[in-house]
Every structure is written in structure tokens, then in C-alpha cells.
Design a protein around this motif. Structure first.
Motif, PDB file in Angstrom:
ATOM      1  N   SER A  76      24.347 -39.955  94.788  1.00  0.00           N
ATOM      2  CA  SER A  76      25.204 -38.868  94.291  1.00  0.00           C
ATOM      3  C   SER A  76      24.406 -37.575  94.117  1.00  0.00           C
ATOM      4  CB  SER A  76      25.894 -39.272  92.983  1.00  0.00           C
ATOM      5  OG  SER A  76      24.957 -39.461  91.938  1.00  0.00           O
ATOM      6  N   LEU A  77      23.189 -37.676  93.600  1.00  0.00           N
ATOM      7  CA  LEU A  77      22.363 -36.484  93.422  1.00  0.00           C
ATOM      8  C   LEU A  77      21.943 -35.907  94.772  1.00  0.00           C
ATOM      9  CD1 LEU A  77      20.127 -37.667  90.438  1.00  0.00           C
ATOM     10  CD2 LEU A  77      22.050 -36.059  90.341  1.00  0.00           C
ATOM     11  N   LEU A  78      21.680 -36.765  95.734  1.00  0.00           N
ATOM     12  CA  LEU A  78      21.299 -36.307  97.073  1.00  0.00           C
ATOM     13  C   LEU A  78      22.469 -35.608  97.768  1.00  0.00           C
ATOM     14  CD1 LEU A  78      19.286 -36.216  99.437  1.00  0.00           C
ATOM     15  CD2 LEU A  78      20.165 -38.468 100.120  1.00  0.00           C
ATOM     16  N   VAL A  79      23.629 -36.257  97.774  1.00  0.00           N
ATOM     17  CA  VAL A  79      24.810 -35.706  98.444  1.00  0.00           C
ATOM     18  C   VAL A  79      25.207 -34.361  97.835  1.00  0.00           C
ATOM     19  CG1 VAL A  79      27.301 -36.086  98.816  1.00  0.00           C
ATOM     20  CG2 VAL A  79      25.671 -37.921  99.258  1.00  0.00           C
ATOM     21  N   SER A  80      25.018 -34.233  96.536  1.00  0.00           N
ATOM     22  CA  SER A  80      25.383 -32.985  95.863  1.00  0.00           C
ATOM     23  C   SER A  80      24.307 -31.905  96.002  1.00  0.00           C
ATOM     24  CB  SER A  80      25.636 -33.249  94.377  1.00  0.00           C
ATOM     25  OG  SER A  80      24.424 -33.596  93.734  1.00  0.00           O
ATOM     26  N   GLY A  81      23.186 -32.257  96.619  1.00  0.00           N
ATOM     27  CA  GLY A  81      22.109 -31.288  96.815  1.00  0.00           C
ATOM     28  C   GLY A  81      21.256 -31.046  95.575  1.00  0.00           C
ATOM     29  N   MET A  82      21.355 -31.934  94.598  1.00  0.00           N
ATOM     30  CA  MET A  82      20.609 -31.744  93.354  1.00  0.00           C
ATOM     31  C   MET A  82      19.174 -32.247  93.430  1.00  0.00           C
ATOM     32  SD  MET A  82      23.699 -32.659  90.690  1.00  0.00           S
ATOM     33  CE  MET A  82      22.979 -31.976  89.196  1.00  0.00           C
ATOM     34  N   ILE A  83      18.868 -33.106  94.424  1.00  0.00           N
ATOM     35  CA  ILE A  83      17.486 -33.562  94.626  1.00  0.00           C
ATOM     36  C   ILE A  83      17.171 -33.458  96.117  1.00  0.00           C
ATOM     37  CG2 ILE A  83      17.457 -35.090  92.609  1.00  0.00           C
ATOM     38  CD1 ILE A  83      17.761 -37.467  94.569  1.00  0.00           C
ATOM     39  N   PRO A  84      15.891 -33.281  96.454  1.00  0.00           N
ATOM     40  CA  PRO A  84      15.517 -33.214  97.874  1.00  0.00           C
ATOM     41  C   PRO A  84      15.584 -34.588  98.532  1.00  0.00           C
ATOM     42  CG  PRO A  84      13.566 -32.976  96.472  1.00  0.00           C
ATOM     43  CD  PRO A  84      14.758 -33.024  95.557  1.00  0.00           C
ATOM     44  N   TRP A  85      15.833 -34.576  99.828  1.00  0.00           N
ATOM     45  CA  TRP A  85      15.967 -35.836 100.551  1.00  0.00           C
ATOM     46  C   TRP A  85      14.675 -36.652 100.506  1.00  0.00           C
ATOM     47  CZ3 TRP A  85      12.948 -37.337 104.566  1.00  0.00           C
ATOM     48  CH2 TRP A  85      12.237 -36.347 105.251  1.00  0.00           C
ATOM     49  N   GLN A  86      13.523 -35.976 100.444  1.00  0.00           N
ATOM     50  CA  GLN A  86      12.255 -36.700 100.407  1.00  0.00           C
ATOM     51  C   GLN A  86      12.130 -37.544  99.128  1.00  0.00           C
ATOM     52  OE1 GLN A  86      12.641 -33.395 100.872  1.00  0.00           O
ATOM     53  NE2 GLN A  86      11.314 -32.656 102.519  1.00  0.00           N
ATOM     54  N   ALA A  87      12.566 -36.977  98.013  1.00  0.00           N
ATOM     55  CA  ALA A  87      12.541 -37.723  96.748  1.00  0.00           C
ATOM     56  C   ALA A  87      13.501 -38.911  96.825  1.00  0.00           C
ATOM     57  CB  ALA A  87      12.897 -36.810  95.574  1.00  0.00           C
ATOM     58  N   ALA A  88      14.692 -38.650  97.368  1.00  0.00           N
ATOM     59  CA  ALA A  88      15.668 -39.737  97.512  1.00  0.00           C
ATOM     60  C   ALA A  88      15.118 -40.838  98.416  1.00  0.00           C
ATOM     61  CB  ALA A  88      16.987 -39.189  98.066  1.00  0.00           C
ATOM     62  N   ALA A  89      14.472 -40.454  99.514  1.00  0.00           N
ATOM     63  CA  ALA A  89      13.913 -41.447 100.437  1.00  0.00           C
ATOM     64  C   ALA A  89      12.849 -42.291  99.734  1.00  0.00           C
ATOM     65  CB  ALA A  89      13.326 -40.750 101.669  1.00  0.00           C
ATOM     66  N   ALA A  90      11.979 -41.647  98.971  1.00  0.00           N
ATOM     67  CA  ALA A  90      10.933 -42.390  98.249  1.00  0.00           C
ATOM     68  C   ALA A  90      11.557 -43.365  97.260  1.00  0.00           C
ATOM     69  CB  ALA A  90       9.999 -41.415  97.533  1.00  0.00           C
ATOM     70  N   MET A  91      12.590 -42.917  96.557  1.00  0.00           N
ATOM     71  CA  MET A  91      13.257 -43.786  95.581  1.00  0.00           C
ATOM     72  C   MET A  91      13.958 -44.945  96.276  1.00  0.00           C
ATOM     73  SD  MET A  91      14.625 -40.694  93.161  1.00  0.00           S
ATOM     74  CE  MET A  91      15.426 -41.646  91.877  1.00  0.00           C
ATOM     75  N   PHE A  92      14.615 -44.674  97.431  1.00  0.00           N
ATOM     76  CA  PHE A  92      15.288 -45.734  98.174  1.00  0.00           C
ATOM     77  C   PHE A  92      14.292 -46.770  98.676  1.00  0.00           C
ATOM     78  CE2 PHE A  92      18.895 -42.708  99.208  1.00  0.00           C
ATOM     79  CZ  PHE A  92      19.780 -43.345  98.368  1.00  0.00           C
ATOM     80  N   VAL A  93      13.189 -46.314  99.238  1.00  0.00           N
ATOM     81  CA  VAL A  93      12.181 -47.238  99.769  1.00  0.00           C
ATOM     82  C   VAL A  93      11.724 -48.179  98.665  1.00  0.00           C
ATOM     83  CG1 VAL A  93       9.796 -47.365 100.599  1.00  0.00           C
ATOM     84  CG2 VAL A  93      11.417 -45.798 101.676  1.00  0.00           C
ATOM     85  N   ARG A  94      11.424 -47.611  97.517  1.00  0.00           N
ATOM     86  CA  ARG A  94      10.930 -48.428  96.401  1.00  0.00           C
ATOM     87  C   ARG A  94      12.009 -49.390  95.906  1.00  0.00           C
ATOM     88  NH1 ARG A  94      11.772 -48.793  90.524  1.00  0.00           N
ATOM     89  NH2 ARG A  94       9.910 -49.766  89.746  1.00  0.00           N
ATOM     90  N   ASP A  95      13.206 -48.877  95.599  1.00  0.00           N
ATOM     91  CA  ASP A  95      14.246 -49.723  95.012  1.00  0.00           C
ATOM     92  C   ASP A  95      14.784 -50.756  96.001  1.00  0.00           C
ATOM     93  OD1 ASP A  95      13.963 -48.598  92.552  1.00  0.00           O
ATOM     94  OD2 ASP A  95      15.772 -47.385  92.633  1.00  0.00           O
ATOM     95  N   LEU A  96      15.031 -50.350  97.234  1.00  0.00           N
ATOM     96  CA  LEU A  96      15.514 -51.326  98.216  1.00  0.00           C
ATOM     97  C   LEU A  96      14.447 -52.384  98.503  1.00  0.00           C
ATOM     98  CD1 LEU A  96      17.527 -49.090 100.710  1.00  0.00           C
ATOM     99  CD2 LEU A  96      18.423 -50.758  99.068  1.00  0.00           C
ATOM    100  N   GLY A  97      13.197 -51.962  98.527  1.00  0.00           N
ATOM    101  CA  GLY A  97      12.106 -52.928  98.700  1.00  0.00           C
ATOM    102  C   GLY A  97      12.075 -53.947  97.579  1.00  0.00           C
ATOM    103  N   MET A  98      12.264 -53.464  96.358  1.00  0.00           N
ATOM    104  CA  MET A  98      12.273 -54.370  95.206  1.00  0.00           C
ATOM    105  C   MET A  98      13.488 -55.311  95.261  1.00  0.00           C
ATOM    106  SD  MET A  98       9.529 -53.727  93.424  1.00  0.00           S
ATOM    107  CE  MET A  98       9.764 -54.258  91.749  1.00  0.00           C
ATOM    108  N   ILE A  99      14.659 -54.786  95.617  1.00  0.00           N
ATOM    109  CA  ILE A  99      15.866 -55.612  95.692  1.00  0.00           C
ATOM    110  C   ILE A  99      15.722 -56.675  96.778  1.00  0.00           C
ATOM    111  CG2 ILE A  99      18.316 -55.628  96.339  1.00  0.00           C
ATOM    112  CD1 ILE A  99      18.514 -52.851  94.984  1.00  0.00           C
ATOM    113  N   ILE A 100      15.360 -56.241  97.974  1.00  0.00           N
ATOM    114  CA  ILE A 100      15.253 -57.171  99.100  1.00  0.00           C
ATOM    115  C   ILE A 100      14.152 -58.204  98.843  1.00  0.00           C
ATOM    116  CG2 ILE A 100      14.628 -57.360 101.543  1.00  0.00           C
ATOM    117  CD1 ILE A 100      16.069 -54.588 101.881  1.00  0.00           C
ATOM    118  N   GLY A 101      13.011 -57.743  98.362  1.00  0.00           N
ATOM    119  CA  GLY A 101      11.912 -58.662  98.076  1.00  0.00           C
ATOM    120  C   GLY A 101      12.279 -59.674  97.008  1.00  0.00           C
ATOM    121  N   SER A 102      12.910 -59.203  95.952  1.00  0.00           N
ATOM    122  CA  SER A 102      13.295 -60.092  94.859  1.00  0.00           C
ATOM    123  C   SER A 102      14.304 -61.134  95.336  1.00  0.00           C
ATOM    124  CB  SER A 102      13.876 -59.273  93.704  1.00  0.00           C
ATOM    125  OG  SER A 102      14.264 -60.115  92.656  1.00  0.00           O
ATOM    126  N   ALA A 103      15.331 -60.691  96.070  1.00  0.00           N
ATOM    127  CA  ALA A 103      16.347 -61.632  96.569  1.00  0.00           C
ATOM    128  C   ALA A 103      15.726 -62.623  97.555  1.00  0.00           C
ATOM    129  CB  ALA A 103      17.486 -60.865  97.231  1.00  0.00           C
TER     130      ALA A 103
END
Length: 172
Positions: A76-103
Motif C-alpha cells: 500500500s505504501l509503495l503503490v501510493s508512492g509513500m516509499i521508494p521501490w528499492q525499500a519495498a523490494a528489500a522488505m519483500f526479499v526479507r519477509d518473503l524469504g522468511m515466510i517461504i523458508g519458515s513454511a
């Protein structure tokens, strides 16, 4: 199914509520929904620990609920332009990695690392970053990058804990 697990499930239900408010222009109300989700996280953890209600399902679902909520907040913050895409990408990499790894490891019978102090601190720091972004404070994005760095350190700590928790003891 116990009260802490129901509180965890309520966080999944709050995700579309957050998104509805956010994308209808009620960003501060959406942030309040996010805070309610955070409070349910604190409450379910407290109840589970103090009442002996920790379950394997709760240990897996609790961080998953947190990660799913945070991913939706980032989108939501990315789509609204409130955060840069690079920050969103870093957060996605970390969180998706944790979710996928944990599962992945959970369904292979490995033990899950429960939330630790660093994980909880990282969550609080992310909430502060989102607060700063929502209220458009001039240092918000710089602070967000700091929190992203802390989150990667936290992930590294979880990986080390996971390896120690699941190491096989060699017999002589």
C-alpha cells in the motif's frame, strides 16, 4: 484453537480492513487498524506465554500473520508512492524469504524458531517507521532504511538460531 490463536487469526482478518481504509484515502485510520493488529500480536503472545497456551500452529501462524500484514502495508505504501521501490523490494526479499523458508522447513518437520527480542524490536521499529511515513516526517525514509538494515540483522540471527535448534547431534 485457543484465544491466542484466535487473536492471531484476527490479524489475518484485519489485513483487508487495513487495505480498505488505506485505499479509500483514510490513511491514518488504516494506521490505527495496523496498531490494533499490533496490539493483538502483543496480547496473543502474552496470553500464550503466561497461560501455557503456546501451540505449534501458533508458533507458525503468529509470524506469518505479522509478515502478511507487513507485506500488505508495504504494498500500500509503495503503490501510493509513500516509499521508494528499492525499500519495498528489500522488505519483500526479507519477509518473503522468511515466510517461504519458515513454511518450507516447518512442513519438513523442522522446529520453528519462536519470536525473540530482536524480532519484536524490529516489529516495533517498523511500526515507528510507518508512523513517521504516514505523518510525513522528513526523516521517515532514512529511518525506514535503518529499520530495513536492522531487519536483515534480525533475520541472520533467526537463521543462526534455526540452525542450532535443528542441528543433529552426531553419535560417537
Amino acid at each position: 484453537m485457543n484465544i491466542p490463536n484466535m487473536l492471531t487469526i484476527s490479524r489475518f482478518v484485519l489485513i483487508p480492513v487495513y487495505l480498505m481504509f488505506f485505499f479509500n484515502g483514510y490513511i491514518k485510520i488504516a494506521f490505527l487498524v495496523l496498531l490494533v493488529a499490533g496490539l493483538t500480536d502483543i496480547l496473543d503472545g502474552y496470553l500464550a506465554r503466561t497461560r501455557g497456551l503456546i501451540t505449534p500452529v501458533g508458533v507458525m501462524l503468529d509470524p506469518l500473520a505479522d509478515k502478511c500484514m507487513m507485506i500488505m502495508v508495504v504494498i500500500s505504501l509503495l503503490v501510493s508512492g509513500m516509499i521508494p521501490w528499492q525499500a519495498a523490494a528489500a522488505m519483500f526479499v526479507r519477509d518473503l524469504g522468511m515466510i517461504i523458508g519458515s513454511a518450507f522447513f516447518h512442513f519438513r518437520g523442522k522446529r520453528t524458531v519462536p519470536a525473540n527480542v530482536m524480532g519484536k524490536l524490529t516489529t516495533v521499529l517498523y511500526y515507528l517507521a510507518i508512523l513517521f511515513i504516514v505523518f510525513e516526517l522528513h526523516f521517515a525514509i532514512t529511518y525506514l532504511w535503518f529499520v530495513i538494515a536492522v531487519s536483515f540483522v534480525t533475520s541472520f540471527i533467526y537463521i543462526i538460531e534455526f540452525l542450532f535448534l535443528n542441528r543433529k547431534v552426531k553419535q560417537p
